[in-house]
Write a protein that holds these residues in place. Structure first.
Motif, PDB file in Angstrom:
ATOM      1  N   LEU A  45       0.919  -1.329   0.110  1.00 26.68           N
ATOM      2  CA  LEU A  45      -0.047   0.006   0.045  1.00 26.68           C
ATOM      3  C   LEU A  45       1.024   1.304  -0.005  1.00 26.68           C
ATOM      4  O   LEU A  45       1.681   1.167   0.736  1.00 26.68           O
TER       5      LEU A  45
ATOM      6  N   ASP B 189      -3.148   0.623  -3.811  1.00 25.13           N
ATOM      7  CA  ASP B 189      -2.832  -0.893  -3.380  1.00 25.13           C
ATOM      8  C   ASP B 189      -2.017  -1.250  -4.923  1.00 25.13           C
ATOM      9  O   ASP B 189      -2.718  -1.554  -5.976  1.00 25.13           O
TER      10      ASP B 189
ATOM     11  N   GLU C  58      -4.804   0.657   4.870  1.00 24.06           N
ATOM     12  CA  GLU C  58      -5.790  -0.321   4.362  1.00 24.06           C
ATOM     13  C   GLU C  58      -7.003  -0.136   4.418  1.00 24.06           C
ATOM     14  O   GLU C  58      -7.733  -0.282   3.252  1.00 24.06           O
TER      15      GLU C  58
END
Length: 401
Positions: free
Chosen positions: A262, A285, A330
């Motif tokens: 990430l 991502d 995330e």
């Protein structure tokens, strides 16, 4: 583009003689014969903090924040870690000058060692290689990152990868010898080319207007920022990620952890917006090849100097409200914040002194130019564990490790 027939083999040159010189206006601070460095000495050295100010550079002990050296330099210098735990690259008029941050027994010194470069720009360290980019020629100088630890009076052996047309660019070398470099000219920048160790083209893309900056994520996936999204290089191929805002959604800098897929990037959606403060971040991502944009908390803005990765692969933003805001890349959620400095306003010019953040382990170093101060913050607790007031206003910052 670099022609596919170009060969890098045999370009190695021993950088001696004319390439070693004292940069103008350095005031004779370097001696060119600093105390011998070694890998052991570097490994035993705790973090040193280098801070530039107009006409000089402070070197601070990373634990006590005591000034261990005050070295004269040029009026405005940029600082980048050399990646070996001991040295810092200082962008001077003649090129990249080597700052030895010293050890407990060796005094810091702005050495006489200079990697000559026309308009020295980005410094990238990855996979045991350090790459220096010259904006004035688009040439890239590559050397083993640890080579400076054993070199006290001559520059290490380097590989020079010639550029094609001068532009503000960046290059990186991967562990297998793959070389990625931006493509552009005096009128602009538009893409990236990847070549193998022989110089043959592996892949290329011209679909990255205004290409700027790079970051390497897990599994050596590399991201470059574009004015309409980002460009991802993975396993021999480029993938274009389109920003949600079109025709302009610019990512200019990537904040990465090489243990995470990430990436966090700065983000600007209004080409005509005044000032340098930003209120959104790009989240990429690299495994899923996706990009999204999130908003900063209300009243919290930042610049390119104000984002860093740290413990837990999280991102830490020292914002204009004076707090460090903690972002989980995330989930895209800000999980907590803690006050560190007074609220501040954005700079009139990007070179002007304004707060910056760098991270070593669990400790974040935050500058507070309005108070001529620097602070050490434990990111696991949010506690300011040490602060120091300086005689001069800190601007650029680099850590040795």
């Amino acid at each position: 583009m670099r022609p596919s027939s170009f060969r890098r083999a045999g370009v190695f040159a021993l950088a001696i003689g004319a390439t070693v010189g004292l940069a103008a206006c350095s005031g004779g601070a370097g001696t060119g014969s600093a105390a011998p460095a070694s890998e052991t000495a570097a490994a035993d050295t705790a973090t040193r903090v280098a801070l530039s100010y107009p006409g000089g550079i402070y070197v601070l002990d990373g634990e006590s924040l005591e000034v261990v050296a005050d070295l004269p330099s040029e009026e405005f210098t940029r600082l980048n870690s050399a990646g070996d735990g001991r040295h810092v690259m200082v962008t001077m008029s003649e090129g990249f000058q080597v700052l030895d941050a010293g050890t407990a027994s060796d005094e810091p010194a702005l050495t006489d060692l200079v990697f000559e470069a026309a308009k020295p720009g980005h410094v990238v360290t990855h996979g045991g290689k350090t790459v220096l980019y010259a904006d004035g020629t688009s040439d890239s100088t590559v050397f083993d990152t640890d080579a400076l630890l054993g070199s006290t009076d001559t520059l290490p052996e380097v590989e020079t990868v010639p550029g094609v047309e001068a532009h503000h660019g960046v290059s990186i070398m991967l562990e297998d010898g793959t070389f990625l470099t931006t493509v552009g000219n005096a009128d602009g920048r538009n893409g990236v080319v990847a070549t193998d160790a022989s110089g043959a083209t592996i892949a290329e893309s011209a679909d990255c207007p205004g290409v700027h900056g790079e970051g390497t994520a897990k599994d050596e996936v590399v991201v470059f920022g574009c004015e309409n999204g980002a460009l991802v290089y993975d396993d021999g191929a480029f993938t274009k990620l389109t920003a949600p805002d079109q025709p302009y959604g610019r990512m200019g800098n990537a904040y990465v952890s090489e243990d995470s897929a990430l990436i966090v990037g700065d983000y600007k959606s209004d080409r005509d917006a005044e000032g340098y403060l930003l209120d959104q971040l790009a989240l990429i991502d690299t495994a899923a090849k996706t990009q999204r944009v999130i908003d900063m908390p209300a009243g919290a803005e930042y610049t390119f100097r104000d984002v860093a990765r740290g413990p837990g692969e999280l991102a830490y933003v020292i914002a204009s409200d004076g707090a460090i805001h903690v972002l989980d890349p995330e989930t895209g959620a800000f999980t907590e914040s803690f006050p560190v400095i007074e609220a501040w306003e954005g700079p009139a010019e990007w070179q002007d002194a304004h707060p910056a953040i760098k991270v070593s382990g669990d400790i974040a170093y935050v500058t507070e130019p309005a108070k001529n101060a620097v602070h050490a913050v434990d990111l696991t607790t949010g506690e300011v564990v040490e602060s120091a007031t300086l005689a001069q206003t800190p601007n650029e910052m680099a850590l040795t490790k």
